[in-house]
Write a protein that holds these residues in place. Structure first.
Motif, PDB file in Angstrom:
ATOM      1  N   GLN A 191      -7.573   6.027   1.585  1.00  0.00           N
ATOM      2  CA  GLN A 191      -7.432   6.942   0.457  1.00  0.00           C
ATOM      3  C   GLN A 191      -7.836   6.276  -0.854  1.00  0.00           C
ATOM      4  OE1 GLN A 191      -3.608   9.013   0.432  1.00  0.00           O
ATOM      5  NE2 GLN A 191      -3.569   8.960   2.643  1.00  0.00           N
ATOM      6  N   ALA A 192      -7.536   4.975  -0.984  1.00  0.00           N
ATOM      7  CA  ALA A 192      -7.913   4.253  -2.198  1.00  0.00           C
ATOM      8  C   ALA A 192      -9.431   4.151  -2.324  1.00  0.00           C
ATOM      9  CB  ALA A 192      -7.286   2.860  -2.199  1.00  0.00           C
ATOM     10  N   ALA A 241     -10.897   7.464  -3.281  1.00  0.00           N
ATOM     11  CA  ALA A 241     -10.635   7.751  -4.695  1.00  0.00           C
ATOM     12  C   ALA A 241     -11.278   6.718  -5.618  1.00  0.00           C
ATOM     13  CB  ALA A 241      -9.130   7.799  -4.942  1.00  0.00           C
ATOM     14  N   GLN A 259     -10.557   3.689  -5.887  1.00  0.00           N
ATOM     15  CA  GLN A 259      -9.560   2.740  -6.355  1.00  0.00           C
ATOM     16  C   GLN A 259      -9.876   1.337  -5.838  1.00  0.00           C
ATOM     17  OE1 GLN A 259      -7.436   3.539  -8.737  1.00  0.00           O
ATOM     18  NE2 GLN A 259      -5.583   4.368  -7.833  1.00  0.00           N
ATOM     19  N   THR A 305      -3.866   8.528  -5.512  1.00  0.00           N
ATOM     20  CA  THR A 305      -5.190   8.877  -4.978  1.00  0.00           C
ATOM     21  C   THR A 305      -5.739  10.199  -5.509  1.00  0.00           C
ATOM     22  OG1 THR A 305      -4.276   9.997  -3.021  1.00  0.00           O
ATOM     23  CG2 THR A 305      -4.681   7.643  -2.843  1.00  0.00           C
TER      24      THR A 305
END
Length: 470
Positions: free
Chosen positions: A69-70, A73, A75, A329
């Motif tokens: 998810q990071a 996104a 991240q 996220t």
């Protein structure tokens, strides 16, 4: 003093640094060894690629879901976590060239009479969410008549089978072989299915700069024999006996309760430290926000009261887990701005705990007899001064026990933040268990640590209440 050529200094200064997410419980690809240092095929491979292609990496063991998810996104720059290359993943992530071939196997308890997929009818099996093994299980569950339960980490999948809650689990072959070789009380009963390749997923923002380097590094390491050495370091010649010999040094030598406590004391205290920092910072920020919103809720202004009511309704109503994922996220996916996991955790706790604090601040003020305000106003005091000098002193007396209880709640709520990869006490427990498979003993230690701290805080709460009521 050694002389360093200007070109060498310039090259070192120009080395880009990439943040790489990985799993916490996926041995032998990534796991914490007996010294609680992260090792494994993926870890060594990523470091070797970085060295070969002249860039630096910061590897963050945040868990498979949090890492993926990071990266989605933006991240993090990439994730290496035994991640199978699939058409679905290639649509949203840039996948590297394949670096390891694997297949999905089914494992059961050693004394189980389950021998094939046909024996699963009417039974329950366990899988790890987001993995190819989970996809495989879901694709055949109707055909063989079994149900599926999913977990966020491998250890819980295995524990669900060893405790008898599920009759079997599906897992990647090398991971299951490694687990069995290092003490997992399961056995493999099927041949590998759904054979596929692992790849390194790269974020869209880093695709142009990082992906070519990763692919070039994989190719170079396979050509010069480094890749084979890395795999052999953890898997030996592929046999169970070889794996036991190769990986003996990565395991806790003493599996007694005291032995495990001694060998993992530093790691547990590190996790506790992170938990306490999160709790203290969050309770301070939540108290400030909560008091401001609570006071806003009693101001004689409909807009102000509506704002306070809406804040309390939204952030007290949202599940903490959903709020944490949305902030960590969801918002970065929309804005393109990174939010560090620690900051996301503090914001999550501040909003959630702040809403509860606002509610009891508002309630504490409301509990003061309405005649107190009327009497103060009749003496000529303006609303603000009457609130500050007459109502709040009485309301604070009512609120103080709730403030301490909220501190206890915040402490417990930090455990949920493991979902975004924060290495607090609960996440630390997962990491240790992934290595030694001693779930009962390690969770007992974690539970005792929580209970000791909560007991001290409860005593403090009772003492404060007695002083107030004296």
């Amino acid at each position: 003093m050694a002389f360093v050529a200007p070109k060498q200094v310039k090259a070192a200064e120009q080395q880009p640094t990439y943040t790489i997410g990985t799993d916490v419980t996926f041995a032998p690809f990534e796991f914490a060894n007996a010294k609680n240092k992260y090792v494994g095929i993926d870890i060594d491979l990523m470091k070797a690629i970085a060295k070969k292609e002249n860039f630096k990496v910061v590897i963050k063991p945040v868990g498979f879901n949090a890492a993926v998810q990071a990266v989605e996104a933006d991240q993090m720059d990439a994730v290496i976590a035994g991640m199978s290359i699939t058409p679905e993943r290639k649509k949203v992530l840039a996948m590297s060239d394949p670096y390891y071939k694997s297949g999905v196997v089914m494992a059961v308890k050693k004394d189980s009479n389950i021998k094939s997929l046909k024996d699963l009818k009417g039974k329950r099996i366990a899988v790890k969410t987001g993995t190819s093994s989970a996809d495989y299980a879901n694709s055949i569950k109707k055909k063989y008549g079994f149900s599926v339960v999913t977990f966020d980490d491998s250890n819980n999948v295995y524990q669900d089978v060893t405790t008898g809650n599920s009759v079997a689990c599906f897992e990647d072959q090398p991971v299951m072989q490694y687990g069995i070789a290092t003490g997992l009380k399961l056995k493999i009963v099927t041949k590998p299915a759904l054979s596929g390749y692992y790849g390194i997923a790269v974020a869209k923002k880093s695709k142009a700069a990082l992906l070519p380097k990763i692919n070039a590094g994989i190719k170079a390491l396979k050509a010069d024999g480094t890749y084979d050495k890395i795999v052999a370091k953890y898997l030996g010649n592929g046999t169970i006996a070889s794996q036991k010999k190769k990986n003996a040094a990565t395991q806790d030598s003493d599996h007694s309760f005291i032995g495990l406590l001694k060998s993992n004391w530093g790691t547990l205290m590190g996790g506790l430290g992170e938990t306490l920092i999160l709790t203290i910072v969050a309770i301070i920020t939540a108290t400030i926000i909560g008091i401001l919103i609570g006071l806003l809720g009693v101001v004689p202004n409909k807009f102000a009261q509506g704002t306070a009511t809406t804040f309390i309704y939204i952030f007290r109503g949202l599940p903490l887990l959903v709020l944490a994922l949305f902030i960590y996220t969801g918002i970065p996916s929309l804005t393109g701005t990174k939010i560090p996991a620690f900051v996301a955790g503090i914001i999550t706790l501040t909003l959630n705990e702040g809403a509860y604090t606002a509610a009891f601040v508002k309630g504490g003020i409301g509990a003061v007899n309405v005649g107190q305000m009327e009497a103060a106003r009749s003496l000529g005091l303006p609303w603000g001064k009457a609130m500050r000098r007459v109502i709040l002193p009485q309301g604070i007396k009512i609120m103080i026990p709730s403030f301490i209880n909220q501190f206890i709640i915040t402490l417990k709520d930090t455990s949920i933040l493991s979902v975004i990869g924060l290495l607090e006490l609960t996440q630390t427990g997962k990491i240790i268990i992934a290595r030694n498979m001693e779930g009962f003993k390690i969770w007992t230690m974690v539970a005792l640590i929580y209970l000791i701290i909560i007991t001290v805080l409860t005593w403090l709460s009772n003492w404060v209440q007695k002083k107030i009521n004296a």
